[in-house]
Design a protein around this motif. Sequence first.
Motif: not given
Length: 111
Positions: A6-7, A48-52, A71-73, A108-109
């Motif tokens: 979370v950001s 992208g920062k949050t995804l990483r 996978v990005v849920e 992500v899952t």
Amino acid sequence: MKKQAVSKFVRCSPFRAREITRLIQGKPVEEALAVVDFSPRKAARLVGKTLRSAIANAVNSSSGIDEADLVVEEAIVGEGPIMKRLRTKARGMAGRIRKRTSHIRVVVTDE
């Protein structure tokens, strides 16, 4: 196993950030990172920062999870507090400027 990042209080309009999160939902992590890296928007860099961070949380917290399997849920952008500023106008009036903020959550899952 689900892992999230979370950001909060990100200085980007939620409307603009949602455009990017709609593109990456349900995609494999490698493809989502490619979408984020090659998008020229400020919101793409912030998402992208949050995804990483979510990927790192998933890989480092438990053994046996490979980054290629993730996978990005869901990728959700909520509204944060709005900073209100004034801009002077003609005839002694003032116009309101709303500087919007966002809360970005990426889950992500490996399932």
